[in-house]
Each structure stands twice: as C-alpha cells, then as structure tokens.
Design a protein around this motif. Structure first.
Motif, short mmCIF file in Angstrom:
data_model
loop_
_atom_site.label_atom_id
_atom_site.label_comp_id
_atom_site.label_asym_id
_atom_site.label_seq_id
_atom_site.Cartn_x
_atom_site.Cartn_y
_atom_site.Cartn_z
N UNK A 288 39.76 41.43 -91.13
CA UNK A 288 39.11 42.20 -90.08
C UNK A 288 37.75 41.59 -89.74
N UNK A 289 37.54 41.31 -88.45
CA UNK A 289 36.26 40.77 -87.99
C UNK A 289 35.36 41.93 -87.59
N UNK A 290 34.14 41.95 -88.15
CA UNK A 290 33.21 43.02 -87.85
C UNK A 290 32.07 42.56 -86.94
N UNK A 291 31.23 43.51 -86.53
CA UNK A 291 30.10 43.19 -85.67
C UNK A 291 29.17 42.19 -86.33
N UNK A 292 28.97 42.30 -87.65
CA UNK A 292 28.08 41.38 -88.36
C UNK A 292 28.59 39.94 -88.29
N UNK A 293 29.91 39.76 -88.33
CA UNK A 293 30.49 38.42 -88.22
C UNK A 293 30.23 37.83 -86.85
N UNK A 294 30.40 38.65 -85.80
CA UNK A 294 30.13 38.19 -84.44
C UNK A 294 28.66 37.84 -84.28
N UNK A 295 27.78 38.71 -84.80
CA UNK A 295 26.34 38.47 -84.67
C UNK A 295 25.93 37.19 -85.39
N UNK A 296 26.49 36.94 -86.58
CA UNK A 296 26.16 35.72 -87.32
C UNK A 296 26.61 34.48 -86.58
N UNK A 297 27.79 34.53 -86.00
CA UNK A 297 28.31 33.39 -85.25
C UNK A 297 27.51 33.18 -83.97
N UNK B 116 31.76 31.47 -75.66
CA UNK B 116 32.32 32.73 -76.15
C UNK B 116 33.49 32.45 -77.10
N UNK B 117 34.35 31.53 -76.69
CA UNK B 117 35.49 31.19 -77.55
C UNK B 117 35.02 30.59 -78.87
N UNK B 118 34.00 29.73 -78.82
CA UNK B 118 33.49 29.12 -80.05
C UNK B 118 32.92 30.18 -81.00
N UNK B 119 32.18 31.14 -80.47
CA UNK B 119 31.61 32.20 -81.30
C UNK B 119 32.72 33.03 -81.95
N UNK C 86 37.09 40.87 -71.27
CA UNK C 86 38.51 40.50 -71.17
C UNK C 86 38.84 39.32 -72.07
N UNK C 87 37.95 38.35 -72.10
CA UNK C 87 38.18 37.17 -72.94
C UNK C 87 38.19 37.54 -74.41
N UNK C 88 37.28 38.42 -74.83
CA UNK C 88 37.22 38.86 -76.22
C UNK C 88 38.52 39.56 -76.60
N UNK C 89 39.01 40.45 -75.73
CA UNK C 89 40.27 41.15 -76.02
C UNK C 89 41.41 40.14 -76.20
N UNK C 90 41.43 39.13 -75.36
CA UNK C 90 42.50 38.12 -75.45
C UNK C 90 42.37 37.29 -76.73
#
Length: 332
Positions: free
Chosen positions: A307-316, A289-292, A259-263
């Motif tokens: 566009x934010x991709x999975x690789x961006x999330x994984x790196x953060x 979670x917010x910082x990432x 839910x937080x990610x969607x927001x």
C-alpha cells in the motif's frame, strides 16, 4: 492454396518488400500448421511473426523491415523502427491538444475520401512544448491509433561532421518515407531547424536548414512526419509554415494529474485520495508525475509492503524537487 504456392508467395512478397502480403502468407502457413495439429511449430512461428511482446511493458518494441532502412556513411542507422504500444485513448492531455490529435488521426484514416475531393490529409505536424508533456508518447500513440510502425529518427546519426553528409542523410530518410506508411518522428527538432539568422551558427548548418525546408516542401509520401521540440523559439521562422498542424503541449491541470494518478495506481493500492496526490504534484509534467508515482511504488515494494501512502508520495516528490534543483545547478 497448396504449401508450395504459399511458400512461393512468401518469397515473392519478401523480394518485393511487401510487408502486408508477406505477413498474410505467413499467417496462412501458421493456420495450416494448426490444422495439421502441429501446435508447437505454429506457436513458435506465431511468436516469431508477432510484432508485440507478451509482457506488460509500455515501451515500443523494435521491428525489422523487409526493405533496408536508411543508414549513414558509416552504416549507422538513421531511423529505428518500433511497434507502438499505446493509442490516443492512453494519453492524458489538455482537451484542445487531444482534439487536434484526434483530428489528425481522422484525416489520416480517411485520406482516400479527402483526396477524392481534391483535399490532402495532414502530412506534417510540429509538436511544441516543455519536456515531459507527452510529445514523443503522443507521436507513438498516433502510430498505434493508425496501426502503423513508429519510425524514430536518430538525430546524432543524421548530423554529420562531413560536409554535405547531413543533407544526404536527410534525403535518404525522406526517400524511405515515400515507400512506407510510418509515423516518422524527428525528436529534438531544433537541432535541424535552427534559426538561420543566428550569428553564432556556421554556414554549413544554415545550408542544412535550407535543404531541410526544401525536403519538407517536396515531400508527398504516405508517412506522417512529426517534428518535436522543447525549444520552439530556436526554430527558423520559415520552418513553422511548412507544417500542416502545430500542436501545443503543456503541463497538465490538476484534474488531468488526478486522472493520471488514478491510472498509474490501477495495479497497486493507494492509501490517499487521488485529488490530494494531484494537489501535492501540482506543476509537474506528465513524465515527472509518473516518475514520482513509480518511485513511491518502488519504495513500498522494496519494504515488502503493498500500500502506497501519502508519506511515500511526499518523499518521492521531495526527491523530484532535489533532482530538478541539481539539474538546474549544473546547467546554470
């Protein structure tokens, strides 16, 4: 009402420290300027009186007060007055935690009704839980829900090296609370409510805890007092029973993280399923979670993309793990 009467009412309310009357009179002055087609002046006055910024920041904004705020011996402010920018609907918490906060807000809103039956609404609440789980933001959200300022205590200014000054500072804060319907927050409360039986603590601190307990016992003002701590085990046993409510904050479940990610990605496209992102971020606090997510968004913006991709999330997320490991190594 004539302009002269309005001005006299404004000055009288200012002298009496009556914020509500002052703002009501100021609003009538602004309306009067608009009726006279003095639009520029009306807009400027409205901007001055506004307690909320027109920007998109979610950070609380500093407020001024007609009454002098309590200060320490060196004139350092003991509390900072802020305009809340969130309410309880903005918080993503465990259902049981959200329910207790809603109950507190309901009791405060209907305090007169409770008192008419010989009952008292919640006066003091203790927020406990790990860092980053929403204790401070929930205090702000309660203030926003109730439509009152958030008063944040400057603990470093309160705790003085001079004998007896800390107790005087605390007394000054509680005196101010008897006059104002704030939500007053003591962050890092363990600095003031530490266990008195701890042999490593000196006599002055033990006397301070005793004084603080007495102030809590004697307090019956309009402010809601909230104490927040990341280290509940350090609190004196007598502290716990002084609070009407003890609210536990915990790291989010995977569903809450989703839910937080969607927001967080309402304003930027996410080329990944929120459920997968939540799985990647499992075990992190709401703040982490917010910082990432913010870090991933900044990476994308600085690349000139949208566009934010999975690789961006994984790196953060890896960067967050490195950060956590660094902090642990220096605290070990």
């Amino acid at each position: 009402m004539s302009r002269s009467d309005l001005l006299k009412r404004m000055l009288a309310s200012y002298q009496q420290g009556d914020d509500d009357s002052f703002r009501a009179a100021a609003g009538e002055v602004i309306d009067d300027e608009r009726r006279k087609h003095h639009r520029l002046l009306a807009d400027e006055l409205e901007t001055i009186m506004s307690t909320r910024s027109r920007g998109s920041s979610t950070e609380p904004m500093k407020l001024s007060s007609l009454r002098p705020l309590p200060t320490a011996r060196d004139d350092a402010p003991l509390v900072e007055l802020l305009s809340p920018r969130r309410d309880l609907s903005s918080q993503i918490l465990r259902p049981e935690t959200a329910r207790v906060l809603q109950d507190i807000a309901e009791e405060r809103r209907r305090g007169a009704e409770l008192r008419s039956h010989g009952l008292q609404p919640v006066r003091m609440a203790l927020f406990v839980g790990p860092p980053g789980t929403g204790k401070t933001t929930s205090a702000e959200a309660l203030a926003g829900e109730l439509g009152v300022p958030l008063a944040r205590v400057h603990v470093p200014s309160v705790v003085s090296s001079l004998l007896g000054d800390t107790a005087k500072n605390l007394a000054a804060i509680f005196d101010a609370c008897r006059e104002e319907p704030w939500v007053l927050v003591f962050d890092e409360f363990d600095a003031l409510g530490r266990e008195r039986s701890d042999a490593s603590e000196h006599g002055e601190l033990k006397r301070l805890v005793t004084t603080f307990l007495q102030l809590l016992d004697e307090y019956h003002g309009p402010a809601l007092v909230i104490a927040a701590t990341n280290h509940p085990a350090m609190l004196d046993h007598a502290v716990w029973r002084r609070f009407d409510e003890v609210v536990a904050f915990r790291n989010p479940t995977q569903k809450e993280t989703e839910r937080q990610v969607r927001r967080l990605f309402r304003r930027m496209q996410l080329d990944a399923q929120p459920v997968e992102v939540a799985r990647t971020l499992r075990g992190l606090s709401q703040a982490e979670v917010e910082m990432v997510c913010q870090s991933a968004m900044k990476r994308v913006v600085l690349r000139g993309e949208q566009v934010v991709g999975e690789a961006d999330i994984a790196a953060s997320a890896r960067r967050m793990q490195e950060r956590t490991s660094t902090i642990r190594s220096f605290r070990a």
